[in-house]
Design a protein around this motif. Structure first.
Motif, PDB file in Angstrom:
ATOM      1  N   UNK A 145       0.834  -1.195   0.000  1.00  0.00           N
ATOM      2  CA  UNK A 145       0.000   0.000   0.000  1.00  0.00           C
ATOM      3  C   UNK A 145       0.871   1.249   0.000  1.00  0.00           C
ATOM      4  N   UNK A 146       1.989   1.190   0.697  1.00  0.00           N
ATOM      5  CA  UNK A 146       2.895   2.343   0.727  1.00  0.00           C
ATOM      6  C   UNK A 146       3.447   2.639  -0.663  1.00  0.00           C
ATOM      7  N   UNK A 147       3.844   1.590  -1.395  1.00  0.00           N
ATOM      8  CA  UNK A 147       4.328   1.782  -2.768  1.00  0.00           C
ATOM      9  C   UNK A 147       3.230   2.362  -3.654  1.00  0.00           C
ATOM     10  N   UNK A 148       2.035   1.878  -3.485  1.00  0.00           N
ATOM     11  CA  UNK A 148       0.920   2.374  -4.288  1.00  0.00           C
ATOM     12  C   UNK A 148       0.676   3.861  -4.024  1.00  0.00           C
ATOM     13  N   UNK A 149       0.808   4.266  -2.778  1.00  0.00           N
ATOM     14  CA  UNK A 149       0.534   5.649  -2.405  1.00  0.00           C
ATOM     15  C   UNK A 149       1.632   6.615  -2.850  1.00  0.00           C
ATOM     16  N   UNK A 150       2.894   6.165  -2.813  1.00  0.00           N
ATOM     17  CA  UNK A 150       4.009   7.100  -2.963  1.00  0.00           C
ATOM     18  C   UNK A 150       4.809   6.940  -4.248  1.00  0.00           C
ATOM     19  N   UNK A 151       4.543   5.890  -5.020  1.00  0.00           N
ATOM     20  CA  UNK A 151       5.357   5.680  -6.219  1.00  0.00           C
ATOM     21  C   UNK A 151       4.492   5.147  -7.349  1.00  0.00           C
ATOM     22  N   UNK A 152       5.118   4.988  -8.497  1.00  0.00           N
ATOM     23  CA  UNK A 152       4.433   4.414  -9.646  1.00  0.00           C
ATOM     24  C   UNK A 152       5.194   3.194 -10.157  1.00  0.00           C
ATOM     25  N   UNK A 153       5.840   2.485  -9.221  1.00  0.00           N
ATOM     26  CA  UNK A 153       6.558   1.267  -9.566  1.00  0.00           C
ATOM     27  C   UNK A 153       5.611   0.079  -9.439  1.00  0.00           C
ATOM     28  N   UNK A 154       5.415  -0.647 -10.511  1.00  0.00           N
ATOM     29  CA  UNK A 154       4.478  -1.757 -10.486  1.00  0.00           C
ATOM     30  C   UNK A 154       4.903  -2.838 -11.473  1.00  0.00           C
ATOM     31  N   UNK A 155       4.313  -4.030 -11.274  1.00  0.00           N
ATOM     32  CA  UNK A 155       4.456  -5.148 -12.212  1.00  0.00           C
ATOM     33  C   UNK A 155       3.142  -5.299 -12.959  1.00  0.00           C
ATOM     34  N   UNK A 156       3.221  -5.540 -14.254  1.00  0.00           N
ATOM     35  CA  UNK A 156       2.015  -5.645 -15.080  1.00  0.00           C
ATOM     36  C   UNK A 156       1.718  -7.102 -15.411  1.00  0.00           C
ATOM     37  N   UNK A 157       0.454  -7.503 -15.232  1.00  0.00           N
ATOM     38  CA  UNK A 157      -0.004  -8.857 -15.578  1.00  0.00           C
ATOM     39  C   UNK A 157      -0.986  -8.753 -16.739  1.00  0.00           C
ATOM     40  N   UNK A 158      -0.799  -9.587 -17.759  1.00  0.00           N
ATOM     41  CA  UNK A 158      -1.686  -9.575 -18.925  1.00  0.00           C
ATOM     42  C   UNK A 158      -2.701 -10.712 -18.798  1.00  0.00           C
ATOM     43  N   UNK A 159      -3.974 -10.357 -18.755  1.00  0.00           N
ATOM     44  CA  UNK A 159      -5.041 -11.349 -18.648  1.00  0.00           C
ATOM     45  C   UNK A 159      -5.310 -11.994 -20.004  1.00  0.00           C
ATOM     46  N   UNK A 160      -5.865 -13.205 -20.025  1.00  0.00           N
ATOM     47  CA  UNK A 160      -6.121 -13.891 -21.297  1.00  0.00           C
ATOM     48  C   UNK A 160      -7.265 -13.251 -22.093  1.00  0.00           C
ATOM     49  N   UNK A 161      -8.131 -12.484 -21.424  1.00  0.00           N
ATOM     50  CA  UNK A 161      -9.251 -11.819 -22.087  1.00  0.00           C
ATOM     51  C   UNK A 161      -9.436 -10.430 -21.478  1.00  0.00           C
ATOM     52  N   UNK A 162      -9.980  -9.479 -22.219  1.00  0.00           N
ATOM     53  CA  UNK A 162     -10.308  -8.178 -21.632  1.00  0.00           C
ATOM     54  C   UNK A 162     -11.477  -8.323 -20.654  1.00  0.00           C
ATOM     55  N   UNK A 163     -11.501  -7.457 -19.642  1.00  0.00           N
ATOM     56  CA  UNK A 163     -12.557  -7.542 -18.654  1.00  0.00           C
ATOM     57  C   UNK A 163     -13.716  -6.619 -19.015  1.00  0.00           C
TER      58      UNK A 163
END
Length: 485
Positions: A280-298
Motif C-alpha cells: 500500500x505504501x508503494x501504491x501511495x508514494x510511487x508508480x513502480x508496479x508489475x504488469x499482468x496480462x489477462x487472457x481476455x479483456x474484462x
C-alpha cells in the motif's frame, strides 16, 4: 430533545464502546503479545494492517483489523491450538495456568466495572420508557380531554422508543454473562492458589479442563463479534489520484501475513492489463508496479482478487474467468447462466457493469440480474474453485436503479445512486431471505462512484471515485446473546 432520548443516545454509544473495547481487550485475557504493522505514509492515516504473534501455536492471532469512524480499533482473533500439559512439569504448568487466570481476572474486572456502570444507565432508561408508556396509556384513556396534537406527538415518540426495549433486555443479559465469567475465574483462581500451597491436594486435570472450558467460551464470545449489521460508514479517505474516471483497485483478503500488495485496473472495458504494487505504501508514494496480462479483456469494474487469483467478467459475455497470478494461467472459466451482460442490466452509471463479483467473510459472491427475475438483482454464492453456483437469492430491487453494491456478512447493501448525495438505502439478508430499507450516508467526495467493494480483512470499503482511489472504514453493530454461548 427530551431527556429519555438523550439517554438512549448515551446508552447506544456506550454499547458501541463496549463492543470496540471487547474486540481490543478480550485477546489480552489469554496473554496476547503482538507487534502491530501500520501504514502511515503519504497522508494515509494509521490503520492496522495485521499482527504477528510470537508463537502462533501458543498465542491468540489477530488476522484482521481496522478502525471505525471515531478511530477505534476493530479486530478479529483466532484462538490458539490447545495442548495438554505434561505431569512432568507440574509446578510450571500450574504457575502458567495461574498467570493466565489472573490475566483473565484483571481484564474481566475492568469489563465488569464498565458493564455495571452502563447497566445503571440502562435500568434508568428502562424505567423512563415504562413511565412514558404509562403516561401514553393515560393520555389514550382520556384523549377527549387532551389536544389532538399532543396526543399524536406522544404516540409517535412511543412508536420510536418501543423497539429499544428488547435491545435493552439483551444488553442486561450480556451483563449477567460477564458477571458469570467473573465468578468462574474467581473460583479457578482460589483453587489454583490452594493447589500451589498443597501440591497434589486437588485434581490438576480437572482444573486444566475448567480453564480450557472458560477459554473456549470466551473465544465463542469473541467470535460473535466477527460479523454484524452495518450501522455507519466513515468519511472518504483519499489514498491516491490516478487513472481515468472508471476503474477498480483492491487487496487480497486472504493474502498471507505481511502481503499487502495492491491490484489496480484502469477502465471498464477493452483492457486486459492488471497492475501489481508491492505494498500500500508503494501504491501511495510511487508508480513502480508489475504488469499482468489477462487472457481476455474484462467487462465493468466488478473484479475481485481472492486467495491469489483474480476473478473477472469476460468482455461481452456472462463468462466468469479465474486467473492465477502465481502461475499466470487461466485456472477456470464458467458461464453465469441467464445473467445479463453487455449493458443489459448494468448499474445506474452504465459501464458494462452487469456482473459484479465480490467477497465477504463468507466467501465469493456474484451480483447480477436475469430476464427470469424481471431485471431485478440476483445474488449467487460461488464456489471459488469450480465457480459453480452454490445457492442463489432473488430480490425485488431493480439492477439498473442501483448505484453500486457490496456484501458484508452475507448481507447485500445497495446504494441509491453514484453521483451527488449518496447513501446506502437497501439491504438484503441472505441468512433470512429478507430485505429492509436503511439510511446510511456514504460520502461521495468526488461525485462519481464507479466501484465499491468490501474487504473483510481490512474491514473497509474500497472505492473508485472519479479518478481517485479512496477508502471508507465501516462500523458494524454486534449483539451477543448469552443463550448462544
Amino acid at each position: 430533545m427530551s431527556v429519555p432520548l438523550l439517554k438512549i443516545g448515551v446508552v447506544l454509544s456506550t454499547m458501541a464502546m463496549i463492543t470496540n473495547w471487547m474486540s481490543q481487550t478480550l485477546p489480552s485475557l489469554v496473554g496476547l503479545n503482538t507487534t502491530k504493522l501500520t501504514a502511515a505514509q503519504g497522508g494515509y492515516p494509521d490503520r492496522s494492517i495485521g499482527v504477528l504473534p510470537a508463537n502462533p501455536e501458543e498465542s491468540w492471532q489477530v488476522y484482521s483489523s481496522a478502525q471505525d469512524s471515531e478511530g477505534r480499533c476493530v479486530c478479529t482473533v483466532v484462538a490458539p491450538q490447545q495442548t495438554m500439559c505434561s505431569r512432568d512439569a507440574r509446578t510450571k504448568q500450574l504457575r502458567q495456568l495461574l498467570e493466565k487466570v489472573q490475566n483473565m481476572t484483571q481484564s474481566i474486572q475492568v469489563l465488569d466495572q464498565r458493564t455495571q456502570r452502563d447497566l445503571q444507565y440502562v435500568v434508568k432508561m428502562e424505567d423512563q420508557l415504562r413511565g412514558l408508556e404509562t403516561k401514553f396509556r393515560q393520555v389514550e384513556e382520556n384523549h377527549k380531554q387532551n389536544i389532538a396534537k399532543q396526543y399524536k406527538a406522544i404516540k409517535a415518540k412511543m412508536a420510536e422508543l418501543r423497539p429499544l426495549i428488547p435491545v435493552l433486555e439483551e444488553y442486561k443479559a450480556d451483563a449477567r454473562l460477564v458477571q458469570q465469567f467473573k465468578e468462574e475465574v474467581q473460583n479457578l483462581t482460589a483453587s489454583l492458589g490452594l493447589l500451589q500451597q498443597e501440591m497434589g491436594a486437588y485434581d490438576y486435570d480437572d482444573l486444566h479442563s475448567r480453564v480450557v472450558s472458560l477459554e473456549e467460551r470466551l473465544r465463542a464470545c469473541m467470535q460473535k463479534l466477527a460479523c454484524g449489521k452495518l450501522t455507519g460508514i466513515s468519511d472518504a479517505i483519499t489514498i491516491k489520484t490516478s487513472g481515468s474516471r472508471f476503474g477498480s483497485w483492491m487487496t487480497d483478503p486472504l493474502a498471507p501475513e505481511g502481503d499487502t500488495r495492491v491490484w489496480y485496473m484502469d477502465g471498464y472495458h477493452n483492457n486486459r492489463f492488471v497492475r501489481e504494487y508491492k505494498s500500500m505504501a508503494d501504491f501511495m508514494t510511487s508508480d513502480n508496479f508489475t504488469s499482468h496480462r489477462l487472457p481476455h479483456p474484462w467487462s465493468g469494474t466488478g473484479q475481485v482478487v481472492y486467495n491469489g487469483s483474480i476473478y473477472f467478467n469476460k468482455f461481452q459475455s456472462n463468462m466468469i474467468i479465474k486467473f492465477d497470478f502465481k502461475t499466470s494461467t487461466m485456472s477456470k472459466s464458467q458461464r453465469l447462466d441467464n445473467a445479463g451482460y453487455s449493458n443489459t442490466y448494468h448499474y445506474a452509471w452504465g459501464g458494462h457493469s452487469d456482473i459484479d463479483l465480490m467477497v465477504d467473510e463468507g466467501g465469493l459472491w456474484a451480483v447480477y440480474a436475469t430476464n427470469q427475475n424481471a431485471g431485478n438483482i440476483v445474488i449467487s454464492k460461488l464456489h471459488p474453485i469450480t465457480l459453480h453456483i452454490i445457492q442463489s437469492w432473488t430480490t425485488n430491487h431493480p439492477r439498473r436503479s442501483a448505484g453500486e453494491s457490496f456484501m458484508i456478512c452475507g448481507t447485500l447493501y445497495v446504494t441509491n445512486g453514484y453521483s451527488g448525495g449518496t447513501k446506502v438505502y437497501y439491504a438484503y439478508h441472505t441468512n433470512s431471505s429478507t430485505y429492509e430499507y436503511i439510511d446510511i450516508v456514504l460520502q461521495n467526495k468526488y461525485s462519481h462512484i464507479s466501484m465499491l467493494d468490501y474487504n473483510p480483512r481490512d474491514r473497509a470499503l474500497y472505492a473508485w471515485n472519479n479518478g481517485h482511489q479512496v477508502l471508507y472504514n465501516v462500523t458494524l453493530f454486534h449483539v451477543i446473546r448469552s443463550e448462544q454461548l
